[in-house]
Enzyme design. Structure first.
Site, PDB file in Angstrom:
ATOM      1  N   HIS A 193     -11.697  -2.991  16.321  1.00 63.72           N
ATOM      2  CA  HIS A 193     -10.978  -2.510  17.330  1.00 63.72           C
ATOM      3  C   HIS A 193     -11.641  -3.130  18.763  1.00 63.72           C
ATOM      4  O   HIS A 193     -10.871  -3.218  19.810  1.00 63.72           O
ATOM      5  CB  HIS A 193     -10.921  -0.953  17.521  1.00 63.72           C
ATOM      6  CG  HIS A 193     -10.116  -0.603  16.141  1.00 63.72           C
ATOM      7  ND1 HIS A 193     -10.490   0.185  15.325  1.00 63.72           N
ATOM      8  CD2 HIS A 193      -8.753  -0.327  16.332  1.00 63.72           C
ATOM      9  CE1 HIS A 193      -9.724   0.394  14.652  1.00 63.72           C
ATOM     10  NE2 HIS A 193      -8.612   0.173  15.226  1.00 63.72           N
ATOM     11  N   GLU A 208      -0.411 -24.652   0.477  1.00 67.59           N
ATOM     12  CA  GLU A 208      -1.981 -24.295   0.576  1.00 67.59           C
ATOM     13  C   GLU A 208      -2.683 -24.446  -0.889  1.00 67.59           C
ATOM     14  O   GLU A 208      -3.825 -24.272  -0.800  1.00 67.59           O
ATOM     15  CB  GLU A 208      -2.336 -23.261   1.322  1.00 67.59           C
ATOM     16  CG  GLU A 208      -1.660 -21.849   0.704  1.00 67.59           C
ATOM     17  CD  GLU A 208      -1.780 -20.718   1.698  1.00 67.59           C
ATOM     18  OE1 GLU A 208      -2.634 -20.824   2.505  1.00 67.59           O
ATOM     19  OE2 GLU A 208      -0.981 -19.739   1.300  1.00 67.59           O
ATOM     20  N   ASP A 264      -6.553 -23.224   3.486  1.00 67.43           N
ATOM     21  CA  ASP A 264      -6.894 -22.997   2.015  1.00 67.43           C
ATOM     22  C   ASP A 264      -6.819 -24.369   1.193  1.00 67.43           C
ATOM     23  O   ASP A 264      -7.732 -24.535   0.215  1.00 67.43           O
ATOM     24  CB  ASP A 264      -5.923 -21.873   1.170  1.00 67.43           C
ATOM     25  CG  ASP A 264      -6.291 -20.539   1.599  1.00 67.43           C
ATOM     26  OD1 ASP A 264      -7.406 -20.438   1.270  1.00 67.43           O
ATOM     27  OD2 ASP A 264      -5.548 -19.583   2.074  1.00 67.43           O
ATOM     28  N   CYS A 307       0.066 -25.021   9.952  1.00 64.51           N
ATOM     29  CA  CYS A 307      -0.570 -24.017  10.807  1.00 64.51           C
ATOM     30  C   CYS A 307      -2.006 -23.782  10.298  1.00 64.51           C
ATOM     31  O   CYS A 307      -2.471 -22.598  10.751  1.00 64.51           O
ATOM     32  CB  CYS A 307       0.341 -22.730  10.267  1.00 64.51           C
ATOM     33  SG  CYS A 307       0.499 -22.213   8.557  1.00 64.51           S
TER      34      CYS A 307
HETATM   35  C1  PEP Z   1      -4.382 -21.447   5.730  1.00 58.95           C
HETATM   36  O1  PEP Z   1      -4.500 -21.348   4.610  1.00 58.95           O
HETATM   37  O2  PEP Z   1      -4.139 -22.577   6.297  1.00 58.95           O
HETATM   38  C2  PEP Z   1      -3.675 -20.417   6.614  1.00 58.95           C
HETATM   39  C3  PEP Z   1      -3.026 -20.602   7.798  1.00 58.95           C
HETATM   40  O3  PEP Z   1      -3.611 -19.271   5.986  1.00 58.95           O
HETATM   41  P1  PEP Z   1      -4.968 -18.250   6.153  1.00 58.95           P
HETATM   42  O4  PEP Z   1      -5.918 -18.711   6.983  1.00 58.95           O
HETATM   43  O5  PEP Z   1      -4.415 -16.892   6.612  1.00 58.95           O
HETATM   44  O6  PEP Z   1      -5.403 -18.180   4.514  1.00 58.95           O
HETATM   45 MG    MG Z   2      -4.237 -19.482   3.700  1.00 60.15          MG
END
Ligand code: PEP
Ligand code: MG
Length: 791
Positions: A398, A640, A664, A711
């Site tokens: 928080h 991923e 990942d 991403c």
């Molecule tokens: C990733 O694995 O690249 C991803 C964006 O997801 P997270 O980091 O939430 O596992």
């Molecule tokens: Mg991920």
């Protein structure tokens, strides 16, 4: 029956001795021996402990033998009846010990009078032998089965006492080490200051072994800060728990007044925070109010005051008792409740001490704390509050959420913070990299001043540039999207000019609820987020819980390999009821907004098809129920897991878009845990295998005319930007903070240059070669400074 009763009485007696946590082991063991001798009606009870260094068994406590022999009598494993017990690792009962071939006589013990010998091994929790517990009697007799059992039970109790004692000793040693470390740090800083005072005019060399303390943590709120440390203690612990009052009535009155003021303050705070926090986070204020209205909790404090303690002491005692019992349970939810109780305690204590208003800081200040509760943060004056550094706490705590909302640069999870910083130390805090420097010296301070200026100039430049779309010099468009988790992240995304959200990590909001949010709650949450984002496109990723992210209310079995275990889409498909609640909420929120849905961690076509089936079912249900929703929502997957790379051509036929999750993907491709610092050097985004995998996914998507985004954190690394763009990634989704720098890199080059960089990089065989090449190219392009600022 009566043997059972004896056993219980002895266990109780031994537990009460163990429960006293005396620091005197010898005295404790003597009392244990006496209790056992009495409980077993034996003239002698002795404890021998194995000393692994000397490979000898040593007499450590006794009742009945000569006490002078304690610590002196010892034997090898192959000697005596005691050695035989350890050798056989089972009870040994000998009615006439003296005539036994293994009997070994120690004149100093005076044990020749005792005939019957019963010895049982003492084991630690992992069945490692610690020693032998022995009972001896004057008369020759056989010990019954029950008596052997009784001594065995006593041996277990002894093992527990020993293990608790060792634990306390090791904690004390750790505390010593901690204090020693702190002392050394302070000394090093003092020497460093002295050295810098003379500003190099001295002929002395810099003092040896000085380390400029650089403490690494996690970036929780971006920006740079410089200021003096204000260490916020856990000030409940400053209360004297034994303090008695002379006037319980007056104490009761003080307490009631402080209680009323605390309740009123909570109500005001809730209203003040409403525009800044989502409903789920605002609940914390309601939770705290409920604690203050809890009859049992308040009743116990009133009772303790009536028993003659001061209001402060009563408050402390009750909270201490409650949180001790909550913390004793290995349950995250209860542990967090314990934090809530302490937080409430701080608030009431402050009102008892009439410390409602803190004087504003007179100079730029960085708050340093073990953890900062919501009340402590809302309590400090924000004027001149330059930054926050916390030893514990996660990015989603928080305090971190609020710090982001107030745009206070914050670093959390800083190891050794509390040992390394004292009140008044000069700190430099880098909220972008998640680093805190303690008394860093003028050189680093200067660097940070200039970094901070450049950073601010950068932000200004961005604002001046407006939200013009990002494109290369020759007009090749790249969509800059934001990765967000919580409502509080949105204003950052907008501030840094995100064109939309490429990854909404929906699970983070779930972590802040007390139970799985229902459809209405989720719909309200998504709608609030989508409204804040206006017309911008948003990709909502369905729950990606498991591995390192579990909501506190979810019971999950411990797993040996949680990242290879029950996580993400696997949980959603198994808990399809919950999954459909989320799908329905997303579909409904998508009725009025530009929303795409994305499934995480897809590793097979079966998983994708099942997820799509559940989506179709949810759509059909909503249609039947006449609820407004988006019947044509676009569906994509995170790529991923390595299998998804191999299956990309087949998966592409069944989705609208891909989003490459490098965080990942890297760990699975390179078999290097993303959270394990020991293998951090192996976890490498610019590894040729990772780059080839990304290129493959992009090529497949483009051939199938499907959109593709990246991403993972790699999208935030400016050194990777030109490579990614050159490989054909037209959408990048990244932490909002990094949008300006990545955008800037893209705007500085022609698309053809990026293409060339990608082509050449894809030919390379090692990380070193790739990194070296990129650094050289960025240098040629005059972009290396930008990269260095953020790396
Ligand atoms: C990733 O694995 O690249 C991803 C964006 O997801 P997270 O980091 O939430 O596992
Ligand atoms: Mg991920």
């Amino acid at each position: 029956m009566s043997a059972n009763k004896d056993r219980l009485a002895l266990i109780e007696h031994l537990s009460s001795i163990g429960g006293e946590h005396s620091d005197d082991l010898r005295e404790t063991l003597d009392r244990v021996a006496l209790a056992i001798a009495t409980g077993m009606e034996a003239e002698v009870c002795s404890l021998y402990l194995f000393d692994p260094q000397r490979e000898r068994i040593v007499l450590r406590a006794t009742v009945g033998l000569d006490r002078e022999s304690v610590g002196k009598v010892s034997m090898r494993l192959s000697e005596g009846l005691v050695g035989l017990v350890l050798e056989k690792d089972e009870p040994v009962c000998v009615p006439d010990a003296i005539s036994h071939p293994r009997y070994k006589y120690f004149p100093e013990t005076g044990e020749e009078r005792f005939h019957t010998f019963l010895g049982v091994p003492v084991h630690d929790g992992r069945k490692k032998p610690l020693g032998v517990l022995v009972a001896q009697t004057l008369e020759r007799r056989k010990f019954s089965k029950n008596e052997i059992l009784l001594l065995n039970t006593a041996a277990n109790q002894v093992a527990q006492i020993l293990s608790h004692f060792r634990l306390r000793q090791s904690l004390a040693t750790k505390e010593q080490e901690r204090l020693e470390y702190k002392r050394r740090m302070i000394e090093a800083n003092r020497q460093l200051k002295d050295y810098e005072k003379v500003g190099g005019k001295t002929r002395h060399a810099p003092p040896a072994k000085i380390r400029r303390p650089r403490l690494a943590g996690l970036s929780a709120s971006p920006g740079f800060a410089q200021g003096s440390a204000h260490v916020v203690g856990t000030f409940l612990s400053s209360v004297d728990r034994h303090q008695k009052s002379r006037d319980p009535k007056a104490e009761a009155k003080r307490f009631e007044e402080a209680l009323a003021r605390s309740l009123a303050e909570l109500a005001t705070l809730r209203v003040r925070m409403e525009p800044l926090m989502p409903e789920s986070d605002l609940k914390i204020f309601d939770g705290h109010r409920m604690i203050l209205e809890d009859e049992e909790f308040i009743g116990r404090i009133r009772e303790t005051i009536a028993n003659g303690y001061t209001a402060e002491s009563a408050l402390f005692r009750v909270i201490e008792e409650l949180s001790a019992s909550m913390l004793a349970v290995a349950d995250n939810y209860l542990r967090e409740r314990a934090t809530d109780f302490r937080d409430v305690g701080h608030r009431v204590l402050r009102h008892l001490r009439q410390e409602e208003k803190r004087a504003p800081f007179s100079k730029p200040t960085i708050i340093v704390a073990e953890e900062l509760t919501l009340s402590q943060l809302t309590m400090v004056s924000h004027d001149k509050l330059a930054g926050i550094a916390l030893q514990s706490g996660g990015v989603t705590s928080h305090a971190a959420i609020l710090a982001r909302a107030f745009e206070i640069p914050t670093v959390v999870g800083v190891e050794h913070l509390m040992e390394s910083v004292v009140e008044g130390d000069q700190l430099v805090l880098d909220g972008n990299a998640g680093v805190v420097y303690v008394n860093p010296g003028s050189e680093i301070e200067r660097d940070y001043v200039s970094l901070s200026r450049r950073y601010e100039a950068f932000k200004r430049e961005l604002i001046e540039e407006g939200n013009a779309p990002t494109a290369t010099r020759d007009g090749h468009r790249v969509m800059m999207l934001a990765n967000i988790a919580l409502l509080a992240d949105i204003h950052l995304a907008l501030r840094y000019g995100a064109e939309g959200v490429g990854l909404l990590r929906s699970e983070f909001s779930f972590l802040t609820y007390e139970d799985f949010p229902d459809e209405t709650q989720q719909l309200a949450l998504y709608s609030k987020m989508l409204e804040a984002l206006g017309k911008r496109p948003v990709t909502i990723r369905t729950l990606d819980i498991g591995a390192d992210k579990y909501p506190p209310y979810m019971r999950v079995p411990r797993e040996d390999n949680p990242f290879l275990g029950w996580r993400s889409i696997r949980i959603s498909l198994e808990m399809s009821g919950l999954f459909k609640v989320q799908l329905r909420a997303i579909l409904r929120a998508a009725a009025k907004h530009d929303v795409r849905i994305m499934f995480p961690m897809i590793s097979s076509l079966e998983e994708l098809r099942r997820a799509k089936e559940l989506l179709a079912e949810s759509q059909a249900e909503l249609f039947k129920e006449g609820l407004e929703h988006n019947p044509n929502i676009e569906v994509g997957i995170m790529v991923e897991v390595p299998s998804a790379v191999w299956l990309a051509p087949r998966l592409a036929r069944e989705v609208d878009f891909f989003s490459v999750g490098t965080n990942d993907l890297i760990q699975y491709l390179l078999a290097a845990d993303r959270n394990n610092p020991k293998v951090a050097h192996l976890y490498e985004a610019l590894h040729p295998a990772v780059i080839s995998a990304i290129a493959e996914v992009v090529n497949v998507a483009r051939a199938a005319d499907k959109e593709v985004c990246l991403c993972g954190e790699m999208a935030s690394d400016p050194l990777a930007t030109l490579l990614l763009v050159g490989m054909g990634l037209d959408e990048l989704s990244l932490s909002p903070l990094f949008i300006p720098v990545v955008r800037k890199v893209i705007r500085e080059v022609d698309y053809q240059t990026a293409r060339l960089i990608a082509r050449e990089t894809l030919q390379m065989a090692s990380v070193q070669e790739i990194k070296g090449y990129l650094v050289e190219r960025y240098r040629d392009l005059g972009l290396i400074n930008l990269v260095e600022m953020y790396r």
